[in-house]
Design a protein around this motif. Structure first.
Motif, PDB file in Angstrom:
ATOM      1  N   LYS A  61      -6.449   5.735   9.784  1.00  0.00           N
ATOM      2  CA  LYS A  61      -5.416   4.728   9.564  1.00  0.00           C
ATOM      3  C   LYS A  61      -5.655   4.006   8.227  1.00  0.00           C
ATOM      4  N   LEU A  62      -4.587   3.698   7.513  1.00  0.00           N
ATOM      5  CA  LEU A  62      -4.745   2.875   6.310  1.00  0.00           C
ATOM      6  C   LEU A  62      -5.137   1.467   6.770  1.00  0.00           C
ATOM      7  N   SER A  63      -6.192   0.941   6.218  1.00  0.00           N
ATOM      8  CA  SER A  63      -6.632  -0.379   6.666  1.00  0.00           C
ATOM      9  C   SER A  63      -7.412  -1.075   5.565  1.00  0.00           C
ATOM     10  N   LYS A  64      -6.938  -2.280   5.296  1.00  0.00           N
ATOM     11  CA  LYS A  64      -7.596  -3.026   4.221  1.00  0.00           C
ATOM     12  C   LYS A  64      -9.023  -3.396   4.617  1.00  0.00           C
ATOM     13  N   SER A  65      -9.192  -3.725   5.916  1.00  0.00           N
ATOM     14  CA  SER A  65     -10.518  -4.211   6.332  1.00  0.00           C
ATOM     15  C   SER A  65     -11.586  -3.122   6.223  1.00  0.00           C
ATOM     16  N   THR A  66     -11.198  -1.851   6.474  1.00  0.00           N
ATOM     17  CA  THR A  66     -12.214  -0.794   6.336  1.00  0.00           C
ATOM     18  C   THR A  66     -12.209  -0.215   4.915  1.00  0.00           C
TER      19      THR A  66
ATOM     20  N   TRP B  73       1.633   7.402   6.938  1.00  0.00           N
ATOM     21  CA  TRP B  73       0.540   8.001   6.176  1.00  0.00           C
ATOM     22  C   TRP B  73      -0.809   7.522   6.711  1.00  0.00           C
ATOM     23  N   GLN B  74      -1.752   8.452   6.667  1.00  0.00           N
ATOM     24  CA  GLN B  74      -3.152   8.093   6.837  1.00  0.00           C
ATOM     25  C   GLN B  74      -3.857   8.506   5.559  1.00  0.00           C
TER      26      GLN B  74
ATOM     27  N   HIS C  94       0.845  -1.202   0.000  1.00  0.00           N
ATOM     28  CA  HIS C  94       0.000   0.000   0.000  1.00  0.00           C
ATOM     29  C   HIS C  94       0.875   1.244   0.000  1.00  0.00           C
ATOM     30  N   LEU C  95       0.220   2.387   0.110  1.00  0.00           N
ATOM     31  CA  LEU C  95       0.928   3.665   0.042  1.00  0.00           C
ATOM     32  C   LEU C  95       2.107   3.754   1.017  1.00  0.00           C
ATOM     33  N   GLY C  96       1.904   3.251   2.251  1.00  0.00           N
ATOM     34  CA  GLY C  96       2.963   3.350   3.257  1.00  0.00           C
ATOM     35  C   GLY C  96       4.243   2.667   2.795  1.00  0.00           C
ATOM     36  N   HIS C  97       4.091   1.459   2.243  1.00  0.00           N
ATOM     37  CA  HIS C  97       5.275   0.743   1.748  1.00  0.00           C
ATOM     38  C   HIS C  97       5.887   1.498   0.573  1.00  0.00           C
ATOM     39  N   ALA C  98       5.017   1.957  -0.324  1.00  0.00           N
ATOM     40  CA  ALA C  98       5.507   2.650  -1.524  1.00  0.00           C
ATOM     41  C   ALA C  98       6.235   3.931  -1.148  1.00  0.00           C
ATOM     42  N   TYR C  99       5.709   4.658  -0.174  1.00  0.00           N
ATOM     43  CA  TYR C  99       6.306   5.930   0.247  1.00  0.00           C
ATOM     44  C   TYR C  99       7.757   5.722   0.676  1.00  0.00           C
ATOM     45  N   GLU C 100       7.966   4.749   1.547  1.00  0.00           N
ATOM     46  CA  GLU C 100       9.322   4.501   2.048  1.00  0.00           C
ATOM     47  C   GLU C 100      10.294   4.203   0.902  1.00  0.00           C
TER      48      GLU C 100
ATOM     49  N   ASP D 238      -3.963   2.607  -3.159  1.00  0.00           N
ATOM     50  CA  ASP D 238      -3.214   1.605  -3.907  1.00  0.00           C
ATOM     51  C   ASP D 238      -2.251   2.332  -4.852  1.00  0.00           C
ATOM     52  N   PRO D 239      -0.952   2.249  -4.547  1.00  0.00           N
ATOM     53  CA  PRO D 239       0.009   3.016  -5.357  1.00  0.00           C
ATOM     54  C   PRO D 239      -0.043   2.648  -6.840  1.00  0.00           C
TER      55      PRO D 239
END
Ligand code: MSP
Length: 523
Positions: free
Chosen positions: A314-319, A308-309, A19-25, A324-325
């Motif tokens: 919070k970024l969350s797949k369940s909600t 990132w939010q 997700h975005l968080g991984h992509a950002y880093e 999606d980068p």
């Protein structure tokens, strides 16, 4: 060959999609890697995947797959993300690779031989989700366990421990004497605060294979597998070791044989580990102590970014609250994502993604700012001078020099957001210059032909300088600007930003939109 500038990201768990968080880093680290290359450093950039441990074992089981097959499937997706993000990586490590297992075994053997590892029985409360024993301090004030621990069960186990506690004083002194080791300062203070107020315990580095099969067996006691964090942190040594880095191979001892030694590859110590705020303790406490015990020099810096939010949540797949980068790249292009991620959020604080904020930066800064400037410069030069660059003129040289100097200073300090702000002062200056000099008006007055030449030179040269300054951030766009300017030399050195690189008599190409205006495109 001398030691290379060695830069790493955290390695992501293979228990879901990126997700975005991984992509950002990864984007931030790529910008730093490219910036250092542009500054003349010989960079080695590593990223990869953390594939062992309970989380992955459980995720695989949920899908009815063997862990390796499950990881192999996800690895394709994660490697594809690295490609789509345009990461200039030199290697991609997976912790299930034989080269990694060999290094984990070697370091464990080394620490066992030096008496840094011992076996002990332990009874305690265990969080299944977090794969960790909890202490009384982890309880809520009312005695219950917080929901974030998931299921908490009493467990008695024999395990292997790494003698970490005895290094606490040394680590505090090291952090005090090396203020740049953990950056930004707020994170360094957090680590020091923790180390000064709490007593470090020895680190449990094993899990019984009966409970957790998915890991690297301890070389001296194969009924246990290695704790996933001990395994994961070692990835930073695996690649240097497997390339025959003398510092690492010497520390690992004669039993370790690099699979394919490459002469003269010198990487260790790493210059920077880029990691998120949630894993600072592992990198700023466990990792330095592991390295010290193994007789290895410490990395130069742990550079910690925020989280990132999206829309304040919070970024969350369940909600379903995710960005999606890959989808963003599909709709807006890679450089729009890279630009927004780095421009919106400095390395350190937390950030908030909003689709509206993204669109607004795209339209005002990329399309109307940078894209418009290039378009106007090339259009007018083609229209009024057949695309032929006039004599050198220095009217914007001071602005360009100031922007380049500031960009270089900020890149060296890894203030990527600040560097983009500095670059955009030049973008805005260029667009303002068009308004002020009105080339489309003076073009009509033959007496002002020389003035028009000056204006056109300043505009086209400003675009060239921008393509150089932007290369670490938005390399595809930088290359497109270069191509439209019909320049052969790659914008791969910051020194090329010096004013006057555009040669009189050179013929430029036709403008093509860098960032199509989305609000004008019919759906
Ligand atoms: N596997 C460990 C890291 C081992 S490094 C030796 C891990 N993996 S992770 O997949 O959970 O996270 C990988 C990186 O992504 C971490 O640095 C983490 O901070 C970062 N991010 C995960 N979610 C994030 C955001 N929402 N925002 C920014 N970064 C985030 O931890």
């Amino acid at each position: 060959m001398g030691k290379r500038f060695y830069l790493t990201t955290a390695i992501d768990y293979t228990n879901g999609s990126p997700h975005l968080g991984h992509a950002y880093e990864k984007i931030v680290t790529d910008v730093i890697a490219r910036a250092h290359r542009c500054l003349g450093d010989d960079v080695f950039f590593l990223t990869g995947l953390d594939e062992h441990g309970l989380k992955v074992q459980q995720a695989a089981a949920e899908q009815g797959l063997a862990p390796q097959a499950y990881c192999d499937g996800l690895a394709v997706q994660w490697k594809d993300m690295a490609r789509q993000l345009g990461l200039s990586i030199d290697d991609f490590i997976r912790t299930t690779e034989p080269r990694h297992k060999a290094v984990v075994s070697a370091i464990l053997t080394r620490l066992h031989a030096s008496n840094d590892i011992y076996k002990a029985a332990y009874t305690g409360w265990y969080s299944v989700r977090e794969e960790t024993f909890l202490t009384e301090k982890d309880r809520n004030p009312d005695g219950t366990w917080d929901a974030r621990w998931g299921q908490v069960v009493p467990l008695e186990e024999e395990n292997w421990y790494f003698k970490m506690a005895r290094h606490q004083e040394w680590l505090v002194a090291f952090l005090e004497q090396n203020p740049s080791f953990v950056q930004p300062d707020s994170r360094r203070n957090e680590v020091l605060g923790f180390l000064r107020s709490e007593k470090l315990e020895d680190l449990c580095i094993s899990r019984p294979a009966a409970r957790l099969a998915w890991g690297i067996p301890l070389p001296f006691a194969p009924e246990w597998v290695t704790y996933v964090w001990f395994d994961a942190l070692t990835n930073y040594l695996t690649v240097p070791a497997s390339l025959g880095d003398p510092v690492v191979t010497t520390a690992l001892g004669p039993d370790y044989q690099p699979p394919a030694p490459v002469a003269d590859t010198s990487l260790w110590p790493a210059n920077i580990h880029v990691v998120g705020k949630d894993i600072v303790k592992f990198h700023a406490v466990y990792w330095p102590i592991m390295l010290k015990a193994a007789g290895l020099p410490l990395p130069g810096q742990i550079l910690v970014h925020g989280w990132w939010q999206k829309d304040g949540q919070k970024l969350s797949k369940s909600t379903g609250n995710i960005v999606d980068p890959i989808a963003v790249i599909g709709e807006w292009g890679l450089d729009a994502l890279r630009y927004y991620a780095v421009r919106e959020l400095a390395i350190g604080p937390d950030g908030n993604w909003t689709d509206e904020g993204f669109r607004s930066r795209y339209n005002s800064e990329l399309a109307n700012g940078l894209g418009n400037l290039l378009n106007r410069a090339l259009n007018m030069l083609n229209k009024y001078r057949d695309g032929i660059v006039p004599a050198v003129s220095d009217e914007l040289a001071g602005d360009a020099r100031a922007a380049a100097a500031e960009t270089e200073r900020l890149l060296r300090a890894h203030d990527l957001q600040g560097a983009l702000v500095a670059i955009w002062t030049l973008v805005n200056r260029g667009n303002l210059y068009v308004e002020q000099t009105q080339p489309f008006k003076i073009e009509k007055d033959p007496a002002q032909a020389a003035r028009l030449d000056e204006v056109l030179y300043n505009l086209v040269e400003t675009c060239r300088v921008l393509s150089v300054l932007l290369a670490p951030f938005i390399p595809t766009t930088s290359a497109k600007i270069h191509a439209q300017l019909r320049l052969e030399e790659k914008p791969d050195r910051l020194a090329l930003a010096a004013w006057g690189g555009m040669k009189p008599g050179h013929k430029v190409g036709a403008p093509e939109p860098l960032f199509p205006r989305k609000d004008l495109v019919k759906k």
